[in-house]
Write an enzyme that holds these catalytic residues in place. Structure first.
Site, PDB file in Angstrom:
ATOM      1  N   ALA A  10     -26.800 -72.612 -75.633  1.00  0.00           N
ATOM      2  CA  ALA A  10     -26.349 -72.996 -76.568  1.00  0.00           C
ATOM      3  C   ALA A  10     -25.718 -74.130 -77.080  1.00  0.00           C
ATOM      4  O   ALA A  10     -25.408 -74.812 -77.706  1.00  0.00           O
ATOM      5  CB  ALA A  10     -25.611 -71.707 -76.779  1.00  0.00           C
ATOM      6  N   ARG A  16     -35.306 -79.193 -85.694  1.00  0.00           N
ATOM      7  CA  ARG A  16     -36.285 -78.532 -86.935  1.00  0.00           C
ATOM      8  C   ARG A  16     -36.158 -77.708 -87.502  1.00  0.00           C
ATOM      9  O   ARG A  16     -36.559 -77.488 -88.680  1.00  0.00           O
ATOM     10  CB  ARG A  16     -37.684 -77.868 -85.582  1.00  0.00           C
ATOM     11  N   GLN A  73     -22.333 -79.631 -72.392  1.00  0.00           N
ATOM     12  CA  GLN A  73     -22.924 -80.451 -71.897  1.00  0.00           C
ATOM     13  C   GLN A  73     -23.175 -81.774 -72.998  1.00  0.00           C
ATOM     14  O   GLN A  73     -23.166 -81.718 -74.067  1.00  0.00           O
ATOM     15  CB  GLN A  73     -24.817 -79.895 -71.795  1.00  0.00           C
ATOM     16  N   ASP A 103     -30.466 -69.027 -78.985  1.00  0.00           N
ATOM     17  CA  ASP A 103     -31.375 -69.069 -80.055  1.00  0.00           C
ATOM     18  C   ASP A 103     -32.051 -67.957 -79.419  1.00  0.00           C
ATOM     19  O   ASP A 103     -33.704 -67.560 -80.345  1.00  0.00           O
ATOM     20  CB  ASP A 103     -31.985 -70.255 -80.318  1.00  0.00           C
ATOM     21  N   ASN A 228     -36.589 -71.443 -83.302  1.00  0.00           N
ATOM     22  CA  ASN A 228     -36.932 -73.353 -83.527  1.00  0.00           C
ATOM     23  C   ASN A 228     -36.827 -74.147 -85.169  1.00  0.00           C
ATOM     24  O   ASN A 228     -36.327 -75.419 -85.880  1.00  0.00           O
ATOM     25  CB  ASN A 228     -37.390 -73.320 -82.903  1.00  0.00           C
ATOM     26  N   LYS A 351     -10.734 -55.998-109.738  1.00  0.00           N
ATOM     27  CA  LYS A 351      -9.664 -56.344-108.917  1.00  0.00           C
ATOM     28  C   LYS A 351      -8.639 -56.305-108.351  1.00  0.00           C
ATOM     29  O   LYS A 351      -8.081 -56.507-108.805  1.00  0.00           O
ATOM     30  CB  LYS A 351     -10.605 -58.490-109.121  1.00  0.00           C
TER      31      LYS A 351
END
Length: 457
Positions: A10, A16, A73, A103, A228, A351
């Site tokens: 990951a 892209r 990494q 992904d 991607n 609310k």
């Protein structure tokens, strides 16, 4: 069964996607892609999971928290280089490690378990998850020998005409003998056009050492879809949504038009509930049995009881009881709590309001920062005036109150039990129990007034 470990890749930036949001954090059916992968891995008997992070590392850590360990990494130098970052955590372990991309949100635990089983039964050093495609252009081909074992992976650009006709492809998910994996990673070269270290090279290294390399072919290519770009993201969303809807229907939920019903991954729905088209049910929503939801309704992070109707309305982060009728065109905003047998009608907004059992607000009302008792009737056009421009204040309406139409209740104020508020009143002071409160100017009729105006023209 040997010890099992997992490495989730990951660390890539995902250029892209053309997005400020780090790739694996893009949501699919309400949940980041990498979270889907972690959830499926958590269903397996895995001793340690290590997520390789790079771009957006801190945000991934915030999202996944303690569900996984992490290895950084710092420079993205290829998939083999990424797995090498897990050596400090996994390098001395005996067992089997699955490597899966963060992904690939559609991959299921059942498929990964089958991959593990194939690997262990054959006593392989590496097992590749493969799939068949009608058009495998661009994918690495799996070349098997007469015994079904993997001879090599050939990239499309390097394949012969005969090899390009093979439609079994490498999905990018693998099982490895853990010790063999980290030993082979040290031998991977970056002598290629991109100057990167590629994980498939481990397969060739193991083959050259005479080790057994096998493959498990899944019959569901869609599970291996790597996201991607936004096109693939939409496709993953479509597939996941179909999977979610089918699961609910198999469990006894009626979905009138699955193609136009959007239910996120963590939603729970009881039997014999009907979901009408255009509905979006999100977050950790729990809906009871025999409910009717929709059409064109949005519900997020709500808990809803049994036999409740939510019709063409919006509800967020609230609790809604049983035998409740909401809508059409109602808005239940966060932190509201609606008891059983309540009616919230058209163009009513709540609310941070508590609504007692059997109470009603049937038309055109705003009830904010309020505690409403049982069996209260709030007339059309009534408002709890809760905000002075700086602070919010509480309106408390006790049991059995009748609030007439077009009333303004100026908070902080308490309306006593069993009292009546005359229509058109603006209430600024507390109202005693069982009182009638009238807070409006007296009506004055000026006879012949119009005629007098006309004489002046």
């Amino acid at each position: 069964m040997s010890n099992r470990y997992a490495v989730i890749l990951a660390a890539g930036q995902g250029t892209r996607m053309k997005s400020k949001l780090y790739k694996v954090l893009h949501p699919v059916c309400g949940k980041p892609m990498v979270q889907h992968v972690v959830d499926q891995i958590s269903r397996l008997n895995i001793q340690k999971t290590v997520t390789i992070i790079g771009h957006g590392a801190e945000k991934v850590k915030v999202e996944l928290g303690g569900q996984t360990e992490y290895a950084l990494q710092e420079s993205q130098l290829g998939t083999a280089h990424a797995v090498m970052q897990a050596e400090e955590i996994l390098g001395d372990k005996d067992g089997v490690t699955i490597v899966v991309c963060g992904d690939t949100p559609l991959i299921r635990a059942e498929t990964m378990e089958a991959l593990f089983k194939q690997h262990e039964e054959v006593a392989a050093k590496a097992t590749i998850l493969t799939a068949k495609m009608e058009d495998p252009t661009g994918y690495g081909r799996i070349i098997r020998n007469e015994n079904g074992l993997v001879e090599k992976i050939v990239e499309h650009k390097d394949a012969t005409d005969a090899e390009r006709k093979i439609n079994e492809i490498n999905t990018g998910t693998y099982c490895f003998d853990n010790s063999a994996l980290f030993a082979a990673l040290k031998k991977v070269s970056n002598e290629n056009v991109q100057g990167e270290y590629y994980l498939p090279d481990v397969i060739e290294i193991l083959k050259n050492q005479g080790e057994v390399v096998t493959a498990y072919q899944t019959d569901a290519f869609e599970e291996t879809l790597g996201v991607n770009d936004r096109i693939a993201l939409a496709e993953a969303e479509r597939i996941m949504r179909t999977r979610i809807n089918k699961n609910h229907m198999r469990n006894g939920v009626t979905i009138i038009d699955p193609a136009n019903t959007y239910i996120e991954a963590d939603v729970q729905i009881g039997q014999d509930t009907i979901i009408y088209p255009g509905s979006m049910i999100k977050g950790t929503t729990v809906i009871g049995s025999d409910c009717q939801i929709g059409p064109n309704t949005e519900i997020e992070a709500c808990e809803i009881g049994n036999e409740t109707v939510v019709h063409q309305s919006v509800a967020h982060n609230s609790t809604i009881g049983s035998h409740v009728k909401i809508g059409p065109f109602a808005h239940i905003r966060p932190d509201s709590s609606i008891s059983d047998e309540v009616k919230i009608g058209n163009f009513v907004e709540l609310k941070k309001a508590v609504f007692g059992k059997g109470s009603k607000a049937s038309h055109l009302s705003y009830i904010g920062d309020a505690e409403v008792g049982n069996n209260v009737n709030i007339g059309c056009g009534s408002i709890t005036v809760n905000y002075d421009g700086k602070h919010k204040f509480l309106t408390k309406i006790e049991d059995d109150v009748f609030v007439g139409c077009n009333s303004n209740l100026i908070a902080p104020v308490t309306i006593g039990k069993g009292s009546y508020i005359a229509a058109g009143s603006t209430i600024t002071d507390d109202v005693p129990t069982e009182a009638l409160s009238v807070a409006r100017a007296r009506q004055v009729n000026k006879e012949n007034y119009v005629n007098k105006l006309n004489l002046k023209k």
